[in-house]
Structures are given as C-alpha cells and as structure tokens.
Write an enzyme that holds these catalytic residues in place. Structure first.
Site, PDB file in Angstrom:
ATOM      1  N   THR A   9      10.146  65.629 -36.589  1.00  0.00           N
ATOM      2  CA  THR A   9      11.048  64.648 -37.096  1.00  0.00           C
ATOM      3  C   THR A   9      10.243  63.733 -38.164  1.00  0.00           C
ATOM      4  OG1 THR A   9      12.799  64.982 -35.876  1.00  0.00           O
ATOM      5  CG2 THR A   9      12.732  62.847 -36.782  1.00  0.00           C
ATOM      6  N   THR A  24      11.656  59.482 -32.776  1.00  0.00           N
ATOM      7  CA  THR A  24      11.552  60.989 -32.875  1.00  0.00           C
ATOM      8  C   THR A  24      11.112  61.307 -31.439  1.00  0.00           C
ATOM      9  OG1 THR A  24       9.859  62.826 -33.422  1.00  0.00           O
ATOM     10  CG2 THR A  24       8.877  60.629 -33.039  1.00  0.00           C
TER      11      THR A  24
HETATM   12  N1  ASP Z   1      14.690  63.993 -32.254  1.00  0.00           N
HETATM   13  C1  ASP Z   1      14.831  65.055 -33.101  1.00  0.00           C
HETATM   14  C2  ASP Z   1      16.150  65.951 -32.346  1.00  0.00           C
HETATM   15  O1  ASP Z   1      16.319  66.097 -31.086  1.00  0.00           O
HETATM   16  C3  ASP Z   1      13.751  66.024 -32.910  1.00  0.00           C
HETATM   17  C4  ASP Z   1      12.364  65.457 -33.386  1.00  0.00           C
HETATM   18  O2  ASP Z   1      12.235  64.158 -33.068  1.00  0.00           O
HETATM   19  O3  ASP Z   1      11.451  66.072 -33.651  1.00  0.00           O
HETATM   20  O4  ASP Z   1      16.690  66.695 -33.030  1.00  0.00           O
END
Ligand code: ASP
Length: 321
Positions: A186, A237
């Site tokens: 993310t 993230t």
């Molecule tokens: N937090 C994001 C999700 O669960 C994934 C990520 O941070 O890469 O969609």
C-alpha cells in the site's frame, strides 16, 4: 511560516536486504524520492497539505512497483479492486473509495468524493459511476497487469488463501510451501504545509487473491487514514483487518488528544503494543501541525521517506536509523 514536511510510505512487511537486488532497491528508493519531490514541490509553492499528499500518492499509484493504482494486486476473480482515502486535517473533510475498478488514480476519486459530493465514501459500481461523471481517467485491465503480480496470484489462485503484496515467494511455491514472507505494498502520504495544516492520503490494491468486495483499512477513516490539525495526520500500511479492529489511525490521535502523548510516543504505543497484541503486522507514517514526522513499523521493513523545509531528506527501507 511553520516547518513544512512530507512523509510517504510504499508498504511494510518482511522486506530484507538479502532478498533485494541492488537494482530493485534503487528503483524503490527512486519511486519514494520522486513521491517526496512532487509532494514537497506543492508545499514549497505554498500549496496545501491536502494537495501535497494527493500529488505524492498519485506518483506512487502510477509506479508499477507499488500495490496501488497501476501496480494493484489481483483479487480472487483476477480483477483489481482498489481502495483509497484522503483527509484534510484543517476541517476534518474526508473522502474515500472502496472496491473500485478501472480508475487510474483512486486517490483523485477519493478527493472528488470529498470535494464534490455530500458523501464520505463510495464503493464499487457507484464509485466508478461517480468517477465517470467527474471525468476521471479510466484504464482497461491491461493497464493494471504486471507479470510479477500475476505470478503472485497464480500461486494462490483457486485457494481461499489471501496474501499481502509479495506474500508468496516464488521459490516457496515451487517447493509447495505456504507463504513465509509478508510485504504490504500500500502507499500513503502525510504532510504539514506552511500554514500548519495537515493531511493524509492512502491508496491500495489490497491483498492478493482477496475475496471480491473485501475492503481493507486504507479507505476507512480512522482505521488506515486520519487527519486532524489538533493532533496528527496518519497513513497506515499492514494487515488491514487488525488495523480496522484497532481503529488504528484514530487511536494515535486519541492518545495525543486525551493523554497528551507526542506524535512519536503515540505511534510507538499503537504500533509496538496495541497492534502487536492482535497480530497487527505493519506500520504507519505520521505528522503533526508543527511539522514533526514519525515513521514506525513492527515488521522487518517499511518503504518510507521524509523531507522537510529544514533540509531533512531520508529514504529508507529496512530497520536502519
Ligand atoms: N492495509 C492494506 C489492506 O489490508 C494492505 C497494505 O497495507 O498493503 O488492504
């Protein structure tokens, strides 16, 4: 004029120097530096924090290395569903989009929802319809195709397993093993502008092989994204489900508001204590209205960078000072 600052992230997880080629390391660092530069250019031209975080996130969404916009991962049905949010700490205005397809820059759609609709969050087909109405750029499936992410998906396609970006090593799959490595790709940005206003934005393709309709923490105001001039601007993230359950970004704000913790103290407590207790792997970046920035994670690494008007410019990947 107060100190102005921009910080960005490109995901957290099991990111080890020994697994990274020098070329990839350079490419990731260049991507982060570019995002810092475009965000900083907005701030130094007296632009707003909200414009700066949008510009930085757009640059990361356009970079195929990161799991957002163009580089979004494949869901269970082979499609790319994206989540994004933006929040303006000066007035608590917020816009978010969940499970949208085809939109080149979901953060721009979140901004349009914030600025040009009476709503905070739109999802799926309705969000796409709104994007069309606002004339946002749409792309076909081929734009979101990357051989690397397609291979990631192939490894767990047809199973109920989900994987955070880069979750399954190709070698593990060849050996028939389950995913050992976790990375979360993310992207996000937080900024403090010359007027002491702050903002946050986050954008993601979510998790590889996710159930269609699954929504992570990124677009949920208070979970993956939050901004309030009185406290902090945060972009998270990590494994979205625990981040949602911990109301992560807002918890940092609450610790500052109700307990008087500094930004750094509040982020440390949330990331290293509260999240860990519920297996919430990942991290976050944050700023306050004074231009202080923090980047905290409980995983092995987090793609991250910070730049401010005092000359600080740091782009980091691993656990390093
Ligand atoms: N937090 C994001 C999700 O669960 C994934 C990520 O941070 O890469 O969609």
């Amino acid at each position: 004029m107060s100190l102005f600052t921009i910080a960005v992230h490109g995901g957290a997880g099991t990111i080890r120097k020994e697994d990274m080629s020098p070329e990839m390391e350079i490419a990731y660092k260049q991507g982060l530096q570019h995002a810092l530069e475009v965000g900083y250019a907005v701030l130094s031209a007296k632009g707003s924090a909200v414009d700066a975080v949008q510009a930085a996130v757009v640059s990361l969404e356009d970079n195929i290395l990161f799991n957002a916009g163009r580089g979004s991962v494949f869901g269970k049905d082979g499609k790319h569903e994206m989540d994004a949010a933006i929040m303006d700490g000066s007035n608590l205005a917020a816009g978010a989009v969940a499970a949208v397809t085809s939109v080149r820059n979901p953060v721009k759609l979140a901004r349009a929802i914030m600025a040009e609709s009476p709503h905070v969050m739109l999802s799926g087909a309705g969000a796409l319809e709104f994007a069309k109405l606002k004339g946002l750029v749409l792309e076909d499936e081929s734009y979101f195709y990357s051989p690397f992410r397609f291979r990631q998906w192939q490894q767990i396609k047809g199973t109920d397993e989900t994987a955070l970006d880069h979750d399954v090593k190709l070698t593990d799959h060849a050996a028939g093993k389950a995913a050992a490595e976790k990375k979360f790709g993310t992207v996000g940005a937080v900024a403090t502008d010359m007027n002491g206003n702050i903002a946050a934005a986050t954008s993601t393709g979510g998790m590889t092989n996710k159930q269609w309709g699954r929504i992570g923490d990124s677009p949920i105001i208070g979970a993956g994204t939050y901004a309030n001039n009185q406290t902090c601007a945060i972009s998270c993230t990590g494994h979205g489900e625990p981040f949602i359950r911990a109301v992560t970004a807002y918890d940092v704000s609450c610790l500052m508001e109700y307990k008087g913790l500094t930004l750094e103290q509040a982020m440390q407590l949330v990331v290293h204590d509260k999240l860990l207790k519920i297996d919430g792997e990942g991290g976050m970046i944050g700023v306050d209205a004074q231009g202080n920035a923090s980047m905290v994670f409980n995983s092995e690494g987090m793609y991250r960078g910070v730049k401010n008007s005092k000359g600080l410019n740091n782009v980091l990947i691993y656990r390093e000072a």
